[in-house]
Design a protein around this motif. Sequence first.
Motif, PDB file in Angstrom:
ATOM      1  N   GLU A  77      -8.009  11.062 -12.387  1.00  0.00           N
ATOM      2  CA  GLU A  77      -7.514  12.389 -12.730  1.00  0.00           C
ATOM      3  C   GLU A  77      -8.206  12.819 -14.012  1.00  0.00           C
ATOM      4  O   GLU A  77      -8.814  12.005 -14.712  1.00  0.00           O
ATOM      5  CB  GLU A  77      -5.997  12.369 -12.911  1.00  0.00           C
ATOM      6  N   MET A  78      -8.131  14.123 -14.313  1.00  0.00           N
ATOM      7  CA  MET A  78      -8.853  14.642 -15.467  1.00  0.00           C
ATOM      8  C   MET A  78      -8.081  15.778 -16.135  1.00  0.00           C
ATOM      9  O   MET A  78      -7.394  16.560 -15.464  1.00  0.00           O
ATOM     10  CB  MET A  78     -10.240  15.152 -15.047  1.00  0.00           C
ATOM     11  N   GLY A  79      -8.197  15.863 -17.451  1.00  0.00           N
ATOM     12  CA  GLY A  79      -7.733  17.012 -18.205  1.00  0.00           C
ATOM     13  C   GLY A  79      -8.930  17.710 -18.824  1.00  0.00           C
ATOM     14  O   GLY A  79      -9.830  17.049 -19.363  1.00  0.00           O
ATOM     15  N   TYR A 166       0.603  19.279 -23.410  1.00  0.00           N
ATOM     16  CA  TYR A 166       0.116  19.981 -22.224  1.00  0.00           C
ATOM     17  C   TYR A 166       0.300  19.107 -20.978  1.00  0.00           C
ATOM     18  O   TYR A 166       1.128  19.404 -20.114  1.00  0.00           O
ATOM     19  CB  TYR A 166      -1.347  20.353 -22.378  1.00  0.00           C
ATOM     20  N   ILE A 167      -0.507  18.063 -20.862  1.00  0.00           N
ATOM     21  CA  ILE A 167      -0.363  17.133 -19.746  1.00  0.00           C
ATOM     22  C   ILE A 167       0.634  16.062 -20.184  1.00  0.00           C
ATOM     23  O   ILE A 167       0.317  15.154 -20.957  1.00  0.00           O
ATOM     24  CB  ILE A 167      -1.718  16.525 -19.342  1.00  0.00           C
ATOM     25  N   PRO A 169       4.893  14.526 -18.871  1.00  0.00           N
ATOM     26  CA  PRO A 169       5.945  14.635 -17.854  1.00  0.00           C
ATOM     27  C   PRO A 169       6.885  15.815 -18.048  1.00  0.00           C
ATOM     28  O   PRO A 169       7.436  16.326 -17.070  1.00  0.00           O
ATOM     29  CB  PRO A 169       6.689  13.303 -17.993  1.00  0.00           C
ATOM     30  N   GLU A 170       7.078  16.274 -19.286  1.00  0.00           N
ATOM     31  CA  GLU A 170       7.987  17.386 -19.541  1.00  0.00           C
ATOM     32  C   GLU A 170       7.323  18.746 -19.344  1.00  0.00           C
ATOM     33  O   GLU A 170       8.008  19.774 -19.381  1.00  0.00           O
ATOM     34  CB  GLU A 170       8.540  17.288 -20.956  1.00  0.00           C
ATOM     35  N   VAL A 171       6.010  18.762 -19.133  1.00  0.00           N
ATOM     36  CA  VAL A 171       5.288  20.032 -18.992  1.00  0.00           C
ATOM     37  C   VAL A 171       4.541  20.076 -17.664  1.00  0.00           C
ATOM     38  O   VAL A 171       4.801  20.904 -16.799  1.00  0.00           O
ATOM     39  CB  VAL A 171       4.310  20.251 -20.169  1.00  0.00           C
ATOM     40  N   ALA A 172       3.565  19.215 -17.523  1.00  0.00           N
ATOM     41  CA  ALA A 172       2.750  19.125 -16.304  1.00  0.00           C
ATOM     42  C   ALA A 172       2.549  17.658 -15.987  1.00  0.00           C
ATOM     43  O   ALA A 172       1.913  16.942 -16.766  1.00  0.00           O
ATOM     44  CB  ALA A 172       1.404  19.819 -16.498  1.00  0.00           C
ATOM     45  N   LEU A 178      -2.055  11.490 -20.598  1.00  0.00           N
ATOM     46  CA  LEU A 178      -1.340  12.395 -21.498  1.00  0.00           C
ATOM     47  C   LEU A 178      -2.379  13.145 -22.314  1.00  0.00           C
ATOM     48  O   LEU A 178      -3.396  12.579 -22.716  1.00  0.00           O
ATOM     49  CB  LEU A 178      -0.416  11.630 -22.445  1.00  0.00           C
ATOM     50  N   MET A 179      -2.121  14.429 -22.591  1.00  0.00           N
ATOM     51  CA  MET A 179      -3.114  15.213 -23.322  1.00  0.00           C
ATOM     52  C   MET A 179      -2.434  16.372 -24.033  1.00  0.00           C
ATOM     53  O   MET A 179      -1.513  17.000 -23.491  1.00  0.00           O
ATOM     54  CB  MET A 179      -4.179  15.730 -22.363  1.00  0.00           C
TER      55      MET A 179
END
Length: 278
Positions: A77-79, A166-167, A169-172, A178-179
């Motif tokens: 996966e990627m941010g 941003y990335i 669990p509470e947002v996306a 995590l990012m």
Amino acid sequence: MTMKVLYGAGPEDIKGYDTERLRGEFLITDLFAPDAVKFTYTHVDRLMIGGAVPVAKSLTFGSGAEIGTPHLLSAREMGIANLGGSGTVIVDGQGFTLQNRDVLYVGRGAREITVASQSADAPARYYMNSVPAGADLPHRLIPRHEARPLELGDARRSNRRRLAMYIHPEVAPSCLLLMGITDLADGSIWNTMPPHLHERRMEAYCYFDMAAEDRIIHLMGRPEETRHLIVADGEAVLSPAWSIHMGAGTGPYAFVWGMTGENQEYNDVTPVAVAELK
């Protein structure tokens, strides 16, 4: 697309490193170049860090030849964070418009990614983190206003800052990535204060929005035997799980933080008192 490989080092190894060796192992200095896509692959939790600055043309990437998979994101996966002017990202034909400080989550299995700028006079500046993923999640644009902000620090200690998730669990949601982005308040210079360790996760910082003459003094290493890196605008630091990570700037700055490891618990950390640092 180019790919550099870093193999990582342990806390005992760096005791004998000079400045050049320390920078070579932990500091990525060549992320952003006009009309180029550059990646660094580190064996520290197999994180990949990338940069792309489309100016005169759009840039397309996605081959996994250099990492042994059909596509770059066959098992990843990627941010993608836009740190520059407005731009567009197309993932397998699906288009997204990214303004400054917007972040795009790209799920596992994406085959082709094309990045472009809306204006060559103010090009987009894409910063990318990619980690192995064990789940298929949909691509998602997280605009700046949808990030979850946390106000941290104390102005009296020169470490007042706003951390935007941003990335997360509470947002996306994501599999392991995590990012987010942290901005320092006016007059504050210290980030990630007090320092800490997170044994179950590694982290990377990309410092940006800095004046050309300014630098970050980034502290790393074991708490009882610290080292430092001098970091310029657009450079990224790798922080293994055994290392602290904190810095002070000679002028205003911001940074993108990215993490991966055994969990996504942001508060799963071991604080280190400043008085214990050596």
